[in-house]
Write a protein that holds these residues in place. Structure first.
Motif, PDB file in Angstrom:
ATOM      1  N   ILE A   1       0.842  -1.201   0.000  1.00  0.00           N
ATOM      2  CA  ILE A   1       0.000   0.000   0.000  1.00  0.00           C
ATOM      3  C   ILE A   1       0.873   1.244   0.000  1.00  0.00           C
ATOM      4  N   VAL A   2       0.597   2.142  -0.945  1.00  0.00           N
ATOM      5  CA  VAL A   2       1.185   3.483  -0.919  1.00  0.00           C
ATOM      6  C   VAL A   2       0.082   4.466  -1.288  1.00  0.00           C
ATOM      7  N   SER A   3       0.409   5.726  -1.286  1.00  0.00           N
ATOM      8  CA  SER A   3      -0.547   6.763  -1.656  1.00  0.00           C
ATOM      9  C   SER A   3      -0.591   6.918  -3.180  1.00  0.00           C
ATOM     10  N   ASP A   4      -1.725   7.358  -3.697  1.00  0.00           N
ATOM     11  CA  ASP A   4      -1.795   7.791  -5.102  1.00  0.00           C
ATOM     12  C   ASP A   4      -1.270   9.228  -5.158  1.00  0.00           C
ATOM     13  N   ILE A   5      -0.265   9.464  -5.984  1.00  0.00           N
ATOM     14  CA  ILE A   5       0.411  10.777  -5.921  1.00  0.00           C
ATOM     15  C   ILE A   5       0.575  11.435  -7.281  1.00  0.00           C
ATOM     16  N   GLU A   6       0.843  12.739  -7.226  1.00  0.00           N
ATOM     17  CA  GLU A   6       1.344  13.503  -8.373  1.00  0.00           C
ATOM     18  C   GLU A   6       2.673  14.121  -7.948  1.00  0.00           C
ATOM     19  N   MET A   7       3.718  13.875  -8.732  1.00  0.00           N
ATOM     20  CA  MET A   7       5.029  14.420  -8.388  1.00  0.00           C
ATOM     21  C   MET A   7       5.165  15.860  -8.889  1.00  0.00           C
ATOM     22  N   ILE A   8       5.805  16.676  -8.079  1.00  0.00           N
ATOM     23  CA  ILE A   8       6.119  18.054  -8.499  1.00  0.00           C
ATOM     24  C   ILE A   8       7.567  18.378  -8.102  1.00  0.00           C
ATOM     25  N   ASN A   9       8.089  19.402  -8.727  1.00  0.00           N
ATOM     26  CA  ASN A   9       9.360  19.977  -8.274  1.00  0.00           C
ATOM     27  C   ASN A   9       9.078  21.032  -7.221  1.00  0.00           C
ATOM     28  N   MET A  10      10.083  21.295  -6.398  1.00  0.00           N
ATOM     29  CA  MET A  10       9.904  22.280  -5.311  1.00  0.00           C
ATOM     30  C   MET A  10       9.428  23.623  -5.860  1.00  0.00           C
ATOM     31  N   GLN A  11       9.927  23.962  -7.042  1.00  0.00           N
ATOM     32  CA  GLN A  11       9.597  25.277  -7.611  1.00  0.00           C
ATOM     33  C   GLN A  11       8.121  25.391  -8.014  1.00  0.00           C
ATOM     34  N   GLU A  12       7.411  24.270  -8.067  1.00  0.00           N
ATOM     35  CA  GLU A  12       5.990  24.284  -8.473  1.00  0.00           C
ATOM     36  C   GLU A  12       5.045  24.321  -7.266  1.00  0.00           C
ATOM     37  N   ILE A  13       5.596  24.546  -6.078  1.00  0.00           N
ATOM     38  CA  ILE A  13       4.810  24.361  -4.859  1.00  0.00           C
ATOM     39  C   ILE A  13       3.623  25.316  -4.752  1.00  0.00           C
ATOM     40  N   ASN A  14       3.793  26.561  -5.169  1.00  0.00           N
ATOM     41  CA  ASN A  14       2.669  27.500  -4.999  1.00  0.00           C
ATOM     42  C   ASN A  14       1.470  27.119  -5.874  1.00  0.00           C
ATOM     43  N   GLU A  15       1.764  26.650  -7.083  1.00  0.00           N
ATOM     44  CA  GLU A  15       0.684  26.181  -7.960  1.00  0.00           C
ATOM     45  C   GLU A  15       0.024  24.926  -7.352  1.00  0.00           C
ATOM     46  N   ALA A  16       0.852  24.060  -6.793  1.00  0.00           N
ATOM     47  CA  ALA A  16       0.303  22.840  -6.169  1.00  0.00           C
ATOM     48  C   ALA A  16      -0.611  23.202  -4.997  1.00  0.00           C
ATOM     49  N   TRP A  17      -0.191  24.160  -4.185  1.00  0.00           N
ATOM     50  CA  TRP A  17      -1.046  24.580  -3.064  1.00  0.00           C
ATOM     51  C   TRP A  17      -2.387  25.113  -3.556  1.00  0.00           C
ATOM     52  N   ASP A  18      -2.352  25.888  -4.626  1.00  0.00           N
ATOM     53  CA  ASP A  18      -3.621  26.385  -5.179  1.00  0.00           C
ATOM     54  C   ASP A  18      -4.535  25.211  -5.537  1.00  0.00           C
TER      55      ASP A  18
ATOM     56  N   TYR B   1      -3.984  11.701  -5.233  1.00  0.00           N
ATOM     57  CA  TYR B   1      -4.721  12.313  -4.118  1.00  0.00           C
ATOM     58  C   TYR B   1      -3.766  13.104  -3.233  1.00  0.00           C
ATOM     59  N   ARG B   2      -2.490  13.129  -3.630  1.00  0.00           N
ATOM     60  CA  ARG B   2      -1.516  13.811  -2.792  1.00  0.00           C
ATOM     61  C   ARG B   2      -0.353  14.256  -3.680  1.00  0.00           C
ATOM     62  N   PHE B   3       0.066  15.521  -3.525  1.00  0.00           N
ATOM     63  CA  PHE B   3       1.296  15.961  -4.179  1.00  0.00           C
ATOM     64  C   PHE B   3       2.496  15.509  -3.357  1.00  0.00           C
ATOM     65  N   VAL B   4       3.556  15.106  -4.072  1.00  0.00           N
ATOM     66  CA  VAL B   4       4.833  14.806  -3.426  1.00  0.00           C
ATOM     67  C   VAL B   4       5.911  15.622  -4.133  1.00  0.00           C
ATOM     68  N   ILE B   5       6.734  16.292  -3.333  1.00  0.00           N
ATOM     69  CA  ILE B   5       7.818  17.104  -3.887  1.00  0.00           C
ATOM     70  C   ILE B   5       9.060  16.241  -4.075  1.00  0.00           C
ATOM     71  N   ASP B   6       9.610  16.271  -5.284  1.00  0.00           N
ATOM     72  CA  ASP B   6      10.876  15.581  -5.561  1.00  0.00           C
ATOM     73  C   ASP B   6      11.995  16.528  -5.138  1.00  0.00           C
ATOM     74  N   MET B   7      12.666  16.212  -4.050  1.00  0.00           N
ATOM     75  CA  MET B   7      13.588  17.189  -3.465  1.00  0.00           C
ATOM     76  C   MET B   7      14.901  17.308  -4.233  1.00  0.00           C
ATOM     77  N   LYS B   8      15.126  16.425  -5.221  1.00  0.00           N
ATOM     78  CA  LYS B   8      16.270  16.627  -6.117  1.00  0.00           C
ATOM     79  C   LYS B   8      16.184  17.999  -6.779  1.00  0.00           C
ATOM     80  N   SER B   9      14.965  18.423  -7.039  1.00  0.00           N
ATOM     81  CA  SER B   9      14.760  19.705  -7.725  1.00  0.00           C
ATOM     82  C   SER B   9      15.308  20.872  -6.915  1.00  0.00           C
ATOM     83  N   LEU B  10      15.351  20.720  -5.599  1.00  0.00           N
ATOM     84  CA  LEU B  10      15.867  21.798  -4.744  1.00  0.00           C
ATOM     85  C   LEU B  10      17.377  21.637  -4.530  1.00  0.00           C
TER      86      LEU B  10
END
Lengths: 348, 348
Positions: A310-327, A336-345
């Protein structure tokens, strides 16, 4: 101390943006973790926006953290460099009060130290969370993650996962029971997966008929549209347990007739609700609350997930996309959940 | 059929006044009772005034009935003429549904027949209660009363008594537990007596400091004035159980911090309440409801009272004083329950 890149909120109204800060030295009982992934929880946004009136800026959100151990303190024996580990909503507690001794650190009578936004006894200011490249945490609050799972989709288990797993386990959900999960979002989709894995007959209860197909894909056997009084009446008195994941103020009275006598609806959202005692008095019913889970139970949850894949259903984003993800989180537009790929930071 | 004198409400606004009606013939499983005493419950007034919007007139109130058996049906073996008996809030149920089979007739899935105001399958109209000289009831719903007790003060046990006894027993209140009773009225004063008799450390929680001395006389070891935030804070996290007897809409949030983790506050008043889930989530606390008790448990309660010499604190009135008594009940001006001496009606 070590210099750390992160993203922080500086006020309730601005977008979050890059922030550099120091993590503490690794003490004898500390574990330093390079963060690979961090889930995006609605609480991150509430805290950044000061919706609960307790925020102290700057705030680095993030409490669904997965990464690798890069350094351990001299007294650490339960983790080693290179281990895949996770950190959830807490990074410390007194470990001595009745709650802590009951493995319920989330109810520490001296106040748990939250992963972000709690007073930081070592560094001053407040603790900083997982929207960052690294973190230093007391070894007891560092959890082990199985390499068998899709690691990036493990991150949301640390909040959305344990928040739903804990009440299902505490109220002993299992085979032969009809269990309703109210609301299909980050929490609800985990509730469906867990209740199904525990062997229950799972029913999704939603205001949105269009979510029915997805609920069944996740493990629900049936779907009730809660606005449909006839559907609700047809299921009256048949449920052994209700997990209410609705995160905003709402009227809980219409759900109470669904329960059998002596059964419980658990609220996991922190919100005012409308309640008339009549719905509890007839049938001796219960409304309860539940908050994440203790460290021991969080490890059990991660082990349960490894066992049941079992894991979560996710959409991956880069750190720089966080404000759009919050919206999009605020519009419930994520499955059902955003996950930030921290390599991007790290490479930024 | 037999002609019966009573007092009835004819409309939501008029005073109640004399009413003559017929009781049904005594069937094979019926018991006819000459009523000696009937308690005055706030529900009588709510029903007469149609506060719950379901009243059908004329209504003869009264569901705290004590009297003597004057006739039994051919198949009745558990009662005999001359027995001291009681009737509470129910006079029938289906006896076949899951609730009835669980000895929870108050939750009968086909609808319990209430002592007054329920559709009367035999006589038409609605059932008529204890503000009358006699009643005919199915033998299963007739309870045995010990001659050892002060009989007139037994009457309120049939509603105020069982309503507080049942949740205290269900949630296993006993020695070593700190139990709070919220509100000192007809229900609250019985809650204090029962919880003390069960061996708990009883604390009265009241808005009225002047009630403290009486609460201690009834069995409370301590008193908290709920409007005093310092007193409330001093008791935070110390209670094993809260019995909330407040009969009107109120904010239950201030009471939740009093509970230990995983503990329950039970509401016995039928009323809307203010609730924020935060008070439940921190400490995994519960709010539940409870409604009177089943017939088996009501008999157990009466036996417990005989063993522990527990009755209600009462003020006796004649039937003709009922309207004045109701006015005083609505002002909470009674310690703690009015009981009607039905001789006053028989000889009238």
């Amino acid at each position: 101390m070590s210099n750390t890149k992160g993203y922080a909120a500086y006020s309730p109204t601005e977008e979050i943006k890059p922030f550099e800060f120091d993590r503490r030295e690794v003490g004898p009982k500390d574990v330093k973790i390079e963060i690979d992934y961090c889930g995006v929880c609605h609480s991150d946004i509430h805290t950044a926006h000061n919706d609960w009136g307790m925020s102290m800026y700057p705030i680095v959100p993030g409490h669904e953290i997965v990464g690798r151990v890069t350094q351990i303190g001299s007294d650490v024996t339960n983790h080693k460099v290179g281990d895949l580990v996770a950190v959830g909503c807490m990074v410390d507690s007194c470990r001595e009060c009745a709650s802590c001794k009951d493995d319920l650190e989330q109810f520490c009578m001296n106040g748990m130290v939250m992963t972000y936004g709690s007073p930081d006894a070592v560094m001053g200011g407040v603790t900083h969370g997982g929207y960052s490249t690294q973190i230093v945490v007391n070894d007891y609050f560092v959890l082990k993650v199985s390499d068998k799972l899709d690691v990036k989709a493990v991150a949301p288990l640390l909040c959305a996962g344990i928040t739903t797993y804990s009440p299902l386990m505490h109220w002993k959900v299992g085979p032969g029971q009809k269990v309703g999960v109210i609301g299909l979002g980050g929490l609800g989709h985990m509730g469906v997966k867990f209740a199904a894995a525990m062997g229950a007959d799972v029913v999704m209860i939603t205001t949105s008929p269009e979510k029915g197909a997805d609920a069944k894909r996740l493990g629900a056997n049936d779907v009730i549209v809660s606005k449909d009084a006839d559907q609700m009446a047809a299921h009256a008195g048949t449920f052994d347990f209700l997990l209410n994941t609705v995160p905003v103020g709402h009227d809980i009275n219409p759900y109470l007739p669904l329960l059998k006598n002596d059964r419980t609806m658990v609220l996991v959202g922190a919100t005012p609700v409308d309640l008339h005692s009549m719905g509890l008095i007839f049938g001796r019913k219960n409304v309860a609350g539940s908050l994440i889970g203790g460290i021991k139970e969080t490890q059990e949850m991660l082990d349960f997930c490894a066992e049941h894949n079992i894991v979560s259903d996710i959409e991956m984003i880069n750190m720089q996309e966080i404000n759009e993800a919050w919206d999009r989180v605020m519009k419930s537009d994520v499955k059902y959940r955003f996950v930030i790929d921290m390599k991007s930071l790290k490479s930024n």
